[in-house]
Design an enzyme around this catalytic site. Sequence first.
Site, PDB file in Angstrom:
ATOM      1  N   GLY A   1       0.739  -1.255   0.000  1.00 22.23           N
ATOM      2  CA  GLY A   1       0.000   0.000   0.000  1.00 22.23           C
ATOM      3  C   GLY A   1       0.763   1.297   0.000  1.00 22.23           C
ATOM      4  O   GLY A   1       0.143   2.352   0.124  1.00 22.23           O
TER       5      GLY A   1
ATOM      6  N   GLY B   1       2.475   2.707  -2.531  1.00 14.68           N
ATOM      7  CA  GLY B   1       2.549   3.344  -3.840  1.00 14.68           C
ATOM      8  C   GLY B   1       1.551   4.476  -4.011  1.00 14.68           C
ATOM      9  O   GLY B   1       0.453   4.450  -3.445  1.00 14.68           O
TER      10      GLY B   1
ATOM     11  N   CYS C   1      -1.773   3.249  -5.282  1.00 13.07           N
ATOM     12  CA  CYS C   1      -2.344   2.095  -4.582  1.00 13.07           C
ATOM     13  C   CYS C   1      -3.354   2.543  -3.531  1.00 13.07           C
ATOM     14  O   CYS C   1      -3.099   3.474  -2.770  1.00 13.07           O
ATOM     15  CB  CYS C   1      -1.232   1.285  -3.920  1.00 13.07           C
ATOM     16  SG  CYS C   1      -1.808  -0.234  -3.132  1.00 13.07           S
TER      17      CYS C   1
ATOM     18  N   ASP D   1       9.743  -1.679  -2.078  1.00 15.23           N
ATOM     19  CA  ASP D   1       8.878  -1.457  -3.240  1.00 15.23           C
ATOM     20  C   ASP D   1       7.772  -0.463  -2.904  1.00 15.23           C
ATOM     21  O   ASP D   1       6.821  -0.792  -2.198  1.00 15.23           O
ATOM     22  CB  ASP D   1       8.279  -2.797  -3.683  1.00 15.23           C
ATOM     23  CG  ASP D   1       7.318  -2.648  -4.855  1.00 15.23           C
ATOM     24  OD1 ASP D   1       7.346  -1.602  -5.522  1.00 15.23           O
ATOM     25  OD2 ASP D   1       6.535  -3.592  -5.096  1.00 15.23           O
ATOM     26  N   GLY D   2       7.911   0.763  -3.411  1.00 17.67           N
ATOM     27  CA  GLY D   2       6.834   1.736  -3.273  1.00 17.67           C
ATOM     28  C   GLY D   2       7.108   2.830  -2.274  1.00 17.67           C
ATOM     29  O   GLY D   2       7.915   2.685  -1.352  1.00 17.67           O
TER      30      GLY D   2
ATOM     31  N   GLY E   1       8.197   3.160  -9.284  1.00 21.54           N
ATOM     32  CA  GLY E   1       7.126   3.194 -10.269  1.00 21.54           C
ATOM     33  C   GLY E   1       6.856   4.590 -10.776  1.00 21.54           C
ATOM     34  O   GLY E   1       7.188   4.932 -11.910  1.00 21.54           O
TER      35      GLY E   1
ATOM     36  N   ARG F   1      -0.853   4.038 -13.926  1.00 23.78           N
ATOM     37  CA  ARG F   1      -1.936   3.384 -13.195  1.00 23.78           C
ATOM     38  C   ARG F   1      -1.398   2.266 -12.321  1.00 23.78           C
ATOM     39  O   ARG F   1      -0.372   1.646 -12.611  1.00 23.78           O
ATOM     40  CB  ARG F   1      -2.983   2.834 -14.159  1.00 23.78           C
ATOM     41  CG  ARG F   1      -2.515   1.680 -15.045  1.00 23.78           C
ATOM     42  CD  ARG F   1      -3.597   1.305 -16.047  1.00 23.78           C
ATOM     43  NE  ARG F   1      -3.237   0.144 -16.857  1.00 23.78           N
ATOM     44  CZ  ARG F   1      -3.954  -0.294 -17.889  1.00 23.78           C
ATOM     45  NH1 ARG F   1      -5.064   0.344 -18.231  1.00 23.78           N
ATOM     46  NH2 ARG F   1      -3.572  -1.360 -18.564  1.00 23.78           N
TER      47      ARG F   1
ATOM     48  N   ARG G   1      -3.278 -10.843  -9.213  1.00 20.24           N
ATOM     49  CA  ARG G   1      -2.424 -10.250  -8.172  1.00 20.24           C
ATOM     50  C   ARG G   1      -3.244  -9.884  -6.942  1.00 20.24           C
ATOM     51  O   ARG G   1      -2.726  -9.830  -5.833  1.00 20.24           O
ATOM     52  CB  ARG G   1      -1.721  -9.010  -8.735  1.00 20.24           C
ATOM     53  CG  ARG G   1      -0.610  -8.470  -7.864  1.00 20.24           C
ATOM     54  CD  ARG G   1       0.068  -7.263  -8.517  1.00 20.24           C
ATOM     55  NE  ARG G   1       1.306  -6.918  -7.822  1.00 20.24           N
ATOM     56  CZ  ARG G   1       1.376  -6.134  -6.762  1.00 20.24           C
ATOM     57  NH1 ARG G   1       0.266  -5.594  -6.274  1.00 20.24           N
ATOM     58  NH2 ARG G   1       2.538  -5.869  -6.191  1.00 20.24           N
TER      59      ARG G   1
ATOM     60  N   GLU H   1      -8.018  -1.970  -6.215  1.00 19.68           N
ATOM     61  CA  GLU H   1      -7.166  -1.506  -5.120  1.00 19.68           C
ATOM     62  C   GLU H   1      -6.105  -0.548  -5.667  1.00 19.68           C
ATOM     63  O   GLU H   1      -4.977  -0.487  -5.174  1.00 19.68           O
ATOM     64  CB  GLU H   1      -6.520  -2.691  -4.401  1.00 19.68           C
ATOM     65  CG  GLU H   1      -7.527  -3.554  -3.648  1.00 19.68           C
ATOM     66  CD  GLU H   1      -6.893  -4.702  -2.884  1.00 19.68           C
ATOM     67  OE1 GLU H   1      -5.709  -4.571  -2.496  1.00 19.68           O
ATOM     68  OE2 GLU H   1      -7.569  -5.728  -2.677  1.00 19.68           O
TER      69      GLU H   1
ATOM     70  N   SER I   1      11.225  20.806   6.846  1.00 17.53           N
ATOM     71  CA  SER I   1      12.119  20.104   5.919  1.00 17.53           C
ATOM     72  C   SER I   1      11.854  20.498   4.473  1.00 17.53           C
ATOM     73  O   SER I   1      12.773  20.537   3.652  1.00 17.53           O
ATOM     74  CB  SER I   1      11.957  18.588   6.074  1.00 17.53           C
ATOM     75  OG  SER I   1      12.289  18.166   7.380  1.00 17.53           O
TER      76      SER I   1
END
Length: 481
Positions: free
Chosen positions: A295, A297, A300, A333-334, A356, A381, A396, A410, A465
């Site tokens: 989740g 991404g 996502c 990942d993400g 991605g 997408r 998936r 999702e 920041s």
Amino acid sequence: MRILQRALTFEDVLMVPRKSSVLPKDVSLKSRLTKNIRLNIPFISAAMDTVTEHKTAIAMARLGGIGIVHKNMDIQTQVKEITKVKKSESGVINDPIFIHAHRTLADAKVITDNYKISGVPVVDDKGLLIGILTNRDVRFETDLSKKVGDVMTKMPLVTAHVGISLDEASDLMHKHKIEKLPIVDKDNVLKGLITIKDIQKRIEYPEANKDDFGRLRVGAAIGVGQLDRAEMLVKAGVDALVLDSAHGHSANILHTLEEIKKSLVVDVIVGNVVTKEATSDLISAGADAIKVGIGPGSICTTRIVAGVGMPQVSAIDNCVEVASKFDIPVIADGGIRYSGDVAKALALGASSVMIGSLLAGTEESPGDFMIYQGRQYKSYRGMGSIGAMTKGSSDRYFQEGVASEKLVPEGIEGRVPYRGKVSDMIFQLVGGVRSSMGYQGAKNILELYQNAEFVEITSAGLKESHVHGVDITKEAPNYYG
């Protein structure tokens, strides 16, 4: 109510600078994709249908990373994508594309256009080299029904023996002013091919990520139970398979992983997971790398639709704690928005990051190009979006075979700003990571992991920041607001 832990993501933490004598230009970014495959930079392009096909994969490998070709296509098409990467360049092409003399120029054109090559060796029925067909031979030919044998450059040709070094081949090609050097055995059977283009690319891309045969490395995504797809991809020369699922800690994923490791000799990356238990179970089943992230991404919606996931910093930390005991690499990942996020992921123990959205906007990505309100964009997408699921990624999310109107997505479909070439984006990301390692006094990624210290920051700290109290009048290539 069981609250397991306080979970953090990239924007919740900062690394504390340390005393350093390390300059950013001197650090090493070499890392690992899997326990057996090295990377020269710790970047992977995501297995998404708006991010990675052969063009992105080639660009990533030339820069030292790797691309994972998505699976929203039939097996034959995915195999062709892998083949295009493996054929794009090579030190010595050990299985060169060839043509027979009785074929037509039209047949030859199909081959050269398909593989983006400028010439092809010609062999007889026994595999003996009898000529070569190059652009110069066909440039002024208008009758494509002519036979290759009538137009080709015939023997004798300048050839080389099996085992010639690239330096020797380069000298020979310069001496005779040729662009292609066929490799033959003592009986004149075609065994390989060296091209001047590949020698030039070796100079242009010194950090290229290549296999033992001098071919660019590439990975491919597969789904649950797709052993036939896996077998075909391995035959095509894929370097690693990514067993891809929104929930990697499932019985079907574990079973498929075990079946692949029993039947094929190939490294398998498995995900996605966020817990220690999941990491342990996947490693026990044979995983060669663990992909972390449920989740994070930008496209996502799993955490919102299903209420499931974990902020990425805590997820990486959980999985690294287990994977490091078995020397199994972790892929974050993400959730990567800035180069600082990459540095944080590596400092937490990830060996590489999968990207991605930042690559979806590049020239090489397969997404559609568009102009909106005078600005350039490319489509992007999630693989859990309706559009992607109807094209093949529904498995998936455990919705394979479900009618499109009954799918529960999702992910969403959107657009991202056009960002130029992959090389431009990776240059900025690499530069940011190098800068971070300089602040940390880390000469390599292992030292960054061993020595980095984090602080948790407040929302006010995050606001401080970012750029604040000023209007940006000229955009920076590595800051997106």
